[in-house]
Design an enzyme around this catalytic site. Structure first.
Site, PDB file in Angstrom:
ATOM      1  N   SER A 179      38.943  45.129  31.230  1.00 26.78           N
ATOM      2  CA  SER A 179      37.550  44.854  31.576  1.00 26.78           C
ATOM      3  C   SER A 179      37.498  43.829  32.698  1.00 26.78           C
ATOM      4  CB  SER A 179      36.800  44.328  30.348  1.00 26.78           C
ATOM      5  OG  SER A 179      35.528  43.819  30.722  1.00 26.78           O
ATOM      6  N   HIS A 180      36.380  43.816  33.415  1.00 24.07           N
ATOM      7  CA  HIS A 180      36.145  42.771  34.409  1.00 24.07           C
ATOM      8  C   HIS A 180      36.003  41.415  33.716  1.00 24.07           C
ATOM      9  CE1 HIS A 180      35.226  46.238  36.861  1.00 24.07           C
ATOM     10  NE2 HIS A 180      35.067  45.488  37.915  1.00 24.07           N
ATOM     11  N   SER A 181      35.681  41.448  32.417  1.00 23.59           N
ATOM     12  CA  SER A 181      35.419  40.210  31.685  1.00 23.59           C
ATOM     13  C   SER A 181      36.519  39.952  30.655  1.00 23.59           C
ATOM     14  CB  SER A 181      34.069  40.317  30.980  1.00 23.59           C
ATOM     15  OG  SER A 181      33.971  39.375  29.929  1.00 23.59           O
TER      16      SER A 181
END
Lengths: 210, 127
Positions: B8-10
């Site tokens: 994920s980007h996070s």
């Protein structure tokens, strides 16, 4: 003829240009994306600048591949894998070369575009960097085939890329984060097409220097 | 046992998805690869590489992603790992897909069976 020294000079100049345009590129991306294009690309090219001294004495293929792998591992956003793959594919096409003819540049540029299309699964008309890169390639190739001096053909390419950036304002994004905005992406200039234009402009400026 | 990597980007999102998946099956090799090295938003080639490394076995690994550069960067890592077999990225909703994968894989099902079943995660109603 573009030699390895010129390639290195172009990369340094691109890094400076991207840093200078960081805020504008980020602002464009704020409007139709997640607001990090300029920041990410500037970070990526800063690390490229740091890597360049260790690449500078290598062949053009190795220099471009080195730029590509650095971008993949430091950009952090979509432009990392996209520009990274572009530079890596161009590097593969220039393997072992210390000088490029105009035709060899065109082959490498075409390979770079093929890499972007493969990685991003996009085509022209989706409001992406391809809308600057593809018209630029066609203009450059046409100029080379017509026997133009490479710098003149590249100038045609830059004009075509600039027209492509304007064109992105007239279409809806169907790729990337902007595609979530649908019609709201209209009238906004694509950040990726813009950074592609800047890279081509910078290449032209370096080659025009006497 | 097939391993799972959540990209994920996070960082928080990836770790959260891993946490939820482990609630269903705590014996599966599952790793989070979210955010940049400094914890900021983005996708990290190195984090994805290390995550796959940490759960890899001959049974293979499935990679689930949130969007965009997560998929593209994971694809590049997979290309660089071409010597390893059975690493596959699956296109499915991240949370539902992770839970389905955790349940299936902890039952000892193969990667191939999971690939067929992952489509179910698309149509699972939330309420």
């Amino acid at each position: 003829m573009i030699n390895a020294e010129k390639v290195v000079a172009i990369i340094y100049a691109i890094a400076e240009r991207i840093k200078a345009e960081k805020d504008f590129l980020t602002q464009l991306d704020n409007e139709i994306g997640d607001g990090d294009h300029g920041i990410n690309l500037a970070r990526g090219f800063k690390s490229v600048e740091e890597k360049l001294p260790s690449l500078a004495d290598k062949d053009i293929g190795a220099i471009l591949k080195g730029v590509g792998t650095q971008l993949v591992s430091t950009v952090g956003g979509a432009s990392g894998p996209l520009y990274g793959t572009a530079f890596m594919k161009a590097g593969n096409a220039c393997k072992g070369k210390t000088e490029l003819t105009a035709e060899e540049f065109a082959v490498a540029f075409n390979a770079a575009i093929g890499g972007v299309k493969m990685r991003g699964k996009a085509v022209e008309g989706e409001k992406t960097m391809l809308d600057a890169l593809c018209p630029a390639y066609k203009a450059i190739k046409a100029g080379i085939d017509a026997g133009k001096d490479f710098v003149d053909a590249l100038a045609d390419g830059v004009n075509a890329a600039a027209a492509g950036v304007e064109y992105t304002k007239t279409i809806i994004a169907t790729k990337g984060r902007a595609s979530y905005l649908k019609e709201r992406s209209l009238s906004h200039q694509d950040p990726g097409a813009t950074s592609s234009l800047y890279m081509l402009q910078t290449m032209l400026e370096v080659l025009q220097r006497r | 046992m097939v391993g799972i990597v959540i990209v994920s980007h996070s960082q928080k999102l990836a770790e959260g998805v891993v946490e939820i998946a482990k609630m269903m099956a705590d014996n599966i090799p599952i790793a989070a690869a979210g955010g940049m090295e400094d914890g900021s938003l983005g996708t990290s080639y190195d984090k994805i590489y290390d995550a796959i490394d940490s759960v890899y076995s001959d049974d293979g690994v499935i990679i689930l992603v949130d969007m965009g550069s997560a998929a593209m960067t994971a694809e590049m890592v997979m290309e660089d790992m071409s010597g390893r077999q059975n690493i596959q990225m699956l296109d499915c909703p991240l949370v539902e897909g992770a839970i389905l994968a955790a349940v299936e894989l902890s039952d000892g099902h193969t990667l191939e069976t999971l690939v067929e079943r992952i489509e179910d995660s698309r149509v699972m109603l939330k309420f």
